[in-house]
Write a protein that holds these residues in place. Structure first.
Motif, PDB file in Angstrom:
ATOM      1  N   PHE A   1       0.969  -1.217   0.066  1.00 40.97           N
ATOM      2  CA  PHE A   1      -0.283  -0.078  -0.209  1.00 40.97           C
ATOM      3  C   PHE A   1       0.942   1.119   0.076  1.00 40.97           C
ATOM      4  CE2 PHE A   1      -2.586  -3.145   1.771  1.00 40.97           C
ATOM      5  CZ  PHE A   1      -3.748  -3.132   1.053  1.00 40.97           C
ATOM      6  N   ALA A   2       1.426   1.629  -1.202  1.00 41.14           N
ATOM      7  CA  ALA A   2       2.233   2.575  -1.124  1.00 41.14           C
ATOM      8  C   ALA A   2       2.075   3.674  -2.429  1.00 41.14           C
ATOM      9  CB  ALA A   2       3.757   2.216  -1.382  1.00 41.14           C
ATOM     10  N   HIS A   3       2.218   4.846  -2.229  1.00 46.74           N
ATOM     11  CA  HIS A   3       1.897   5.711  -3.488  1.00 46.74           C
ATOM     12  C   HIS A   3       3.053   5.620  -4.302  1.00 46.74           C
ATOM     13  CE1 HIS A   3       0.285   9.352  -5.416  1.00 46.74           C
ATOM     14  NE2 HIS A   3       1.566   9.623  -5.472  1.00 46.74           N
ATOM     15  N   HIS A   4       2.939   5.516  -5.693  1.00 41.86           N
ATOM     16  CA  HIS A   4       3.738   5.409  -6.734  1.00 41.86           C
ATOM     17  C   HIS A   4       3.978   6.747  -7.458  1.00 41.86           C
ATOM     18  CE1 HIS A   4       5.914   4.051 -10.453  1.00 41.86           C
ATOM     19  NE2 HIS A   4       6.184   2.883  -9.713  1.00 41.86           N
ATOM     20  N   HIS A   5       5.433   7.061  -7.727  1.00 38.15           N
ATOM     21  CA  HIS A   5       5.513   8.281  -8.162  1.00 38.15           C
ATOM     22  C   HIS A   5       4.961   8.661  -9.876  1.00 38.15           C
ATOM     23  CE1 HIS A   5       8.902   6.479 -10.670  1.00 38.15           C
ATOM     24  NE2 HIS A   5       8.948   5.750  -9.292  1.00 38.15           N
ATOM     25  N   GLN A   6       4.585   7.292 -10.566  1.00 36.36           N
ATOM     26  CA  GLN A   6       3.973   7.396 -11.732  1.00 36.36           C
ATOM     27  C   GLN A   6       2.671   7.083 -11.972  1.00 36.36           C
ATOM     28  OE1 GLN A   6       5.850   8.563 -14.524  1.00 36.36           O
ATOM     29  NE2 GLN A   6       7.594   8.785 -13.173  1.00 36.36           N
ATOM     30  N   THR A   7       2.260   6.055 -11.127  1.00 40.56           N
ATOM     31  CA  THR A   7       0.705   5.386 -11.088  1.00 40.56           C
ATOM     32  C   THR A   7      -0.073   5.881 -10.110  1.00 40.56           C
ATOM     33  OG1 THR A   7       1.459   3.551 -10.214  1.00 40.56           O
ATOM     34  CG2 THR A   7       1.771   3.377 -12.408  1.00 40.56           C
ATOM     35  N   GLY A   8       0.567   6.564  -9.075  1.00 43.42           N
ATOM     36  CA  GLY A   8      -0.264   7.264  -7.920  1.00 43.42           C
ATOM     37  C   GLY A   8      -0.605   5.933  -7.107  1.00 43.42           C
ATOM     38  N   ASP A   9      -2.133   6.043  -6.622  1.00 46.81           N
ATOM     39  CA  ASP A   9      -2.593   4.981  -5.834  1.00 46.81           C
ATOM     40  C   ASP A   9      -3.517   3.891  -6.701  1.00 46.81           C
ATOM     41  OD1 ASP A   9      -1.348   6.134  -3.539  1.00 46.81           O
ATOM     42  OD2 ASP A   9      -3.133   7.565  -3.617  1.00 46.81           O
ATOM     43  N   LYS A  10      -3.202   3.709  -7.982  1.00 45.85           N
ATOM     44  CA  LYS A  10      -3.880   2.958  -8.601  1.00 45.85           C
ATOM     45  C   LYS A  10      -3.823   1.350  -8.405  1.00 45.85           C
ATOM     46  CE  LYS A  10      -4.464   1.235 -13.395  1.00 45.85           C
ATOM     47  NZ  LYS A  10      -4.311   1.276 -14.747  1.00 45.85           N
ATOM     48  N   TRP A  11      -2.331   1.018  -7.952  1.00 38.26           N
ATOM     49  CA  TRP A  11      -2.023  -0.196  -7.657  1.00 38.26           C
ATOM     50  C   TRP A  11      -1.712  -0.443  -5.998  1.00 38.26           C
ATOM     51  CZ3 TRP A  11      -2.855  -3.832 -10.985  1.00 38.26           C
ATOM     52  CH2 TRP A  11      -2.995  -3.442 -12.466  1.00 38.26           C
ATOM     53  N   CYS A  12      -2.282  -1.597  -5.288  1.00 42.49           N
ATOM     54  CA  CYS A  12      -1.696  -1.845  -4.339  1.00 42.49           C
ATOM     55  C   CYS A  12      -1.036  -3.195  -4.003  1.00 42.49           C
ATOM     56  CB  CYS A  12      -2.755  -2.075  -3.117  1.00 42.49           C
ATOM     57  SG  CYS A  12      -4.243  -3.168  -3.672  1.00 42.49           S
ATOM     58  N   ILE A  13      -0.853  -3.669  -5.425  1.00 39.88           N
ATOM     59  CA  ILE A  13      -0.018  -4.815  -5.537  1.00 39.88           C
ATOM     60  C   ILE A  13       0.936  -4.320  -6.461  1.00 39.88           C
ATOM     61  CG2 ILE A  13      -1.681  -6.734  -4.972  1.00 39.88           C
ATOM     62  CD1 ILE A  13      -2.132  -6.971  -8.065  1.00 39.88           C
ATOM     63  N   TYR A  14       2.401  -4.809  -6.554  1.00 42.35           N
ATOM     64  CA  TYR A  14       3.446  -4.379  -7.366  1.00 42.35           C
ATOM     65  C   TYR A  14       4.188  -5.737  -7.763  1.00 42.35           C
ATOM     66  CZ  TYR A  14       2.449   0.423  -6.049  1.00 42.35           C
ATOM     67  OH  TYR A  14       1.778   1.582  -6.134  1.00 42.35           O
ATOM     68  N   PRO A  15       4.729  -5.960  -9.052  1.00 49.83           N
ATOM     69  CA  PRO A  15       5.332  -7.054  -9.630  1.00 49.83           C
ATOM     70  C   PRO A  15       6.868  -6.785  -9.236  1.00 49.83           C
ATOM     71  CG  PRO A  15       5.050  -5.451 -11.038  1.00 49.83           C
ATOM     72  CD  PRO A  15       4.190  -4.868 -10.191  1.00 49.83           C
ATOM     73  N   MET A  16       7.363  -8.091  -8.873  1.00 52.38           N
ATOM     74  CA  MET A  16       8.881  -8.165  -8.423  1.00 52.38           C
ATOM     75  C   MET A  16       9.583  -7.984  -9.761  1.00 52.38           C
ATOM     76  SD  MET A  16       8.667  -8.667  -5.364  1.00 52.38           S
ATOM     77  CE  MET A  16      10.529  -9.443  -4.681  1.00 52.38           C
ATOM     78  N   TYR A  17      10.782  -7.296  -9.372  1.00 49.40           N
ATOM     79  CA  TYR A  17      11.920  -7.139 -10.516  1.00 49.40           C
ATOM     80  C   TYR A  17      12.096  -8.048 -11.470  1.00 49.40           C
ATOM     81  CZ  TYR A  17      16.208  -5.778 -12.630  1.00 49.40           C
ATOM     82  OH  TYR A  17      17.262  -5.505 -13.567  1.00 49.40           O
TER      83      TYR A  17
END
Length: 556
Positions: free
Chosen positions: A198-214
Motif C-alpha cells: 500500500f504505497a503511493h507510486h511516483h508514476q501511477t499514484g494510488d492505482k495499484w496496491c500490488i506490485y510486480p517483483m523485479y
C-alpha cells in the motif's frame, strides 16, 4: 543494419555475440536498454553500464532505451528519476524515443500474471516471510512445496483479484510462480512475482496496491520493448533461468529472435563502495553531505569534484567488458582525468597556505601587469593578466629558514624564481609568539622578469604566488579517499574504515582571474593540483574550489 568497422571498434564477448546475431540474421538491428531503479543516484559502476549499452547502440546504429525499473515505490523518488536523466545526458548519451517506465506496463504485467495462474503456473501463497524462508531450503537442502501450491486455478484467480482490490494486508500473501522447489538454483524455487504494497507510486499514484517483483517485470519489459540484447551484471547470471522461464511460458513472447540476457562483470573499484544501499546509509547517517558529495563515487559527486564526462567514458573504455570479476585500481580513474586535464585545463595560481612576502626594494605604490600563458603548450588559449606589486602571497611550505641542497624553493639568504615573474631573494622574516612565520622580507631583481633573465643567472627553484591587493579569498576542499580499506564493502563495520581525513578544508587566496570561475570548470592550480569551482557552494562572494586530482610527483 550495418555493423561498425571491426578495425576501429573495441572487441569483447558481447560485441562478438552481436556480430554473430547480425551475420546469421537472428537480428537485423541492435536495441539495448539502460534500466536503473530510481532508488538512488547513479555511481561510477552505472557509468560502465551506460557506456556499454548506449555505446553499443551508437556503434551498431541501433537504439538504447532509458527505462526506469520502478517496481518498488517505497524506496523510489521522482528526484532520483530526474538525477538519472541528467547523469545520462551529462555523460554524452541520449535515449531513443520517450523515457520508458516499467510502471507503464503494470496493466500488461497483471494480465501476464493472470495468464500464468490460468496455466496453473502461479499460485497465491499465505506463508509468512519466515515460513517462506524455511520452506525454501538451502543451497544444500532442497526446498519443500508450500501447502498452498496445489490450490485450484479458480481459487488462485479469485485470491489474486482480492490482492488487487486491497483485501489482504502487506505480507499476508504473495503470488508465486510454480516452478521447482528442488531446483539447484534458489531463484527458481517458486519465486514471488507479486506482493501487496500500500504505497503511493511516483508514476501511477494510488492505482495499484500490488506490485510486480523485479525479476518478473524486467524480462517482460525487455520483451515488450523489443530489446535484442539485455545486458546486466554477473550477479543476475542465475536469474537468467527465471528470465527465460517467464518468457517461455507467456504466449506473446515465443519468437525465435526474442530478447536474451547476457552478463558481464560489474565494476569493483578500490577504496569505493558500489552498493546504493550502503551509499544511501552514508547519506542518511550524515557521513557525507548528500548523494552529490564530492567524496562519493556517484556521477553527481564526480562531476562536482571536476571529473569530466570524457574522462569517465575513457575510464570505462580502458577497463573493458569481460566476465572476469576483478578489482580496478583507483589510480586508473585518476590517470584518465589527469591526462585530460593536463592537456586541456587552463592554468591559474592559488595559494592554499598563504604567508605574506614584502619585497622591500619594489616601489610601494606600483602595481604592474604581467602576462602569463593560459596554457603553456596551447598558444591559442591566449594569455592572462597577473597583477604584481610589493606585497604577494606564497605558500608557507615554499619557505625555509634553513634547508639542504635538495630543497628548491625559497630559503633565507637565497634566491628563487616566481612563476612568470621575477627572481626574489629572502632577507629575513617575522614570527608570531608561537614561532610561526608571519611575514617574509625579500628583495627582487627588476631585470629578471620572465623565464630568461638578462644576466643569464640560473635559478633552479620556481614557486607560485598571488599578488596581495587583488587576491581573492577562497576556500579549498582537499579530498582524499573516503575509506582507508581497499575493499570497504568487506569490512565488518563501515565506521571502522572511514578515513577521518577524507576532507580537509583550507582558507587561502587565488588570482583575480578566478573571481568568476565557472562551476565544474577545472583549472590546474600550478604546483598544487587540479581544482574546480564547487557547483553548489561557490559564488563570486564566496569562492569554493574542490580538489579534482593531485598533480603527479613531478610538476605538470
Amino acid at each position: 543494419m550495418s555493423q561498425v568497422d571491426t578495425e576501429v571498434r573495441p572487441s569483447n564477448f558481447i560485441r562478438n555475440i552481436i556480430d554473430e546475431d547480425l551475420e546469421t540474421g537472428k537480428h537485423t538491428k541492435v536495441h539495448t536498454r539502460f534500466p536503473p531503479e530510481p532508488n538512488g543516484f547513479l555511481h561510477i559502476g552505472h557509468a560502465k553500464s551506460i557506456c556499454l549499452n548506449f555505446g553499443i547502440a551508437q556503434d551498431y546504429q541501433g537504439q538504447c532505451n532509458l527505462r526506469f525499473d520502478d517496481t518498488n515505490p517505497e524506496k523510489e523518488d521522482i528526484d532520483y528519476v530526474h538525477s538519472i536523466q541528467e547523469d545520462v545526458q551529462w555523460l554524452g548519451f541520449q535515449w531513443a524515443g520517450e523515457i520508458c517506465y516499467s510502471s507503464n506496463y503494470f496493466d500488461k504485467l497483471h494480465q501476464y500474471a493472470v495468464e500464468l495462474i490460468n496455466k496453473n503456473l502461479a499460485y497465491v501463497c499465505f506463508l509468512n516471510s519466515e515460513e517462506t524462508r524455511e520452506y525454501r531450503g538451502t543451497l544444500k537442502v532442497p526446498g519443500k512445496n508450500s501447502p498452498y501450491r496445489d490450490s485450484s486455478v479458480v481459487d488462485n484467480l479469485a485470491l489474486f483479484e482480492r490482492m488487487r482490490l486491497g483485501e489482504f494486508k502487506e505480507g499476508e500473501c504473495a503470488l508465486r510462480a510454480k516452478i521447482d522447489m528442488a531446483s539447484p538454483f534458489m531463484c527458481m524455487r517458486d519465486p514471488i512475482i507479486y506482493r501487496v504494497r500500500f504505497a503511493h507510486h511516483h508514476q501511477t499514484g494510488d492505482k495499484w496496491c500490488i506490485y510486480p517483483m523485479y525479476d518478473f517485470t524486467h524480462c517482460i519489459s525487455d520483451a515488450i520493448e523489443n530489446i535484442t540484447h539485455s545486458l546486466c551484471t554477473l550477479e543476475f547470471q542465475d536469474n537468467r533461468r527465471l528470465y527465460d522461464w517467464v518468457l517461455d511460458h507467456l504466449d506473446d513472447f515465443q519468437a525465435d529472435n526474442r530478447t536474451r540476457q547476457y552478463e558481464f562483470s560489474r565494476l569493483n573499484l578500490e577504496y569505493t563502495l558500489m552498493s546504493k544501499r550502503k551509499l544511501n546509509d552514508l547519506v542518511v547517517n550524515n557521513v557525507v553531505t548528500g548523494w552529490d558529495d564530492a567524496r562519493m563515487p556517484t556521477i553527481a559527486g564526480l562531476r562536482r569534484r571536476g571529473y569530466t564526462a570524457a574522462s569517465i567514458r575513457e575510464f570505462c573504455k580502458r577497463i573493458g567488458v569481460t566476465k572476469q570479476e576483478n578489482m580496478i585500481e583507483v589510480a586508473m580513474l585518476d590517470a584518465c582525468i589527469r591526462e585530460e586535464l593536463n592537456e586541456h585545463a587552463p592554468r591559474a595560481m592559488a595559494v592554499i597556505n598563504p604567508v605574506k612576502i614584502i619585497i622591500e626594494n619594489y616601489p610601494e605604490a606600483k602595481i604592474e601587469e604581467i602576462m602569463a600563458p593560459v596554457h603553456p603548450n596551447i598558444e591559442e588559449m591566449g594569455k592572462r593578466p597577473l597583477a604584481f606589486s610589493r606585497e604577494i602571497f606564497i605558500d608557507a611550505d615554499d619557505f625555509r629558514e634553513e634547508a639542504n641542497k635538495k630543497y628548491k624553493r625559497l630559503v633565507q639568504g637565497k634566491e628563487v624564481r616566481l612563476r612568470n615573474a621575477y627572481v626574489i631573494k629572502s632577507e629575513r622574516c617575522d614570527k608570531d609568539y608561537e614561532g610561526n612565520i608571519t611575514t617574509i622580507y625579500c628583495t627582487y631583481d627588476d631585470e629578471t622578469l620572465g623565464k630568461n633573465p638578462s644576466d643569464g643567472r640560473k635559478v633552479k627553484g620556481v614557486i607560485h604566488w598571488v599578488e596581495a591587493s587583488t587576491a581573492k579569498n577562497a576556500e579549498f576542499r582537499l579530498f582524499d579517499r573516503l575509506f582507508t580499506d581497499v575493499n570497504p564493502a568487506a569490512a565488518d563495520s563501515i565506521e571502522d574504515v572511514l578515513n577521518p581525513n577524507s576532507l580537509v578544508i583550507k582558507q587561502g587566496v587565488v588570482e583575480a582571474n578566478l573571481m568568476h570561475a565557472k562551476a565544474e570548470k577545472t583549472y590546474q592550480f600550478e604546483r598544487e593540483g587540479y581544482f574546480c569551482a564547487d557547483n553548489k557552494d561557490s559564488s563570486c562572494d564566496h569562492l569554493v574550489f574542490n580538489l579534482t586530482v593531485p598533480l603527479r610527483d613531478t610538476f605538470a
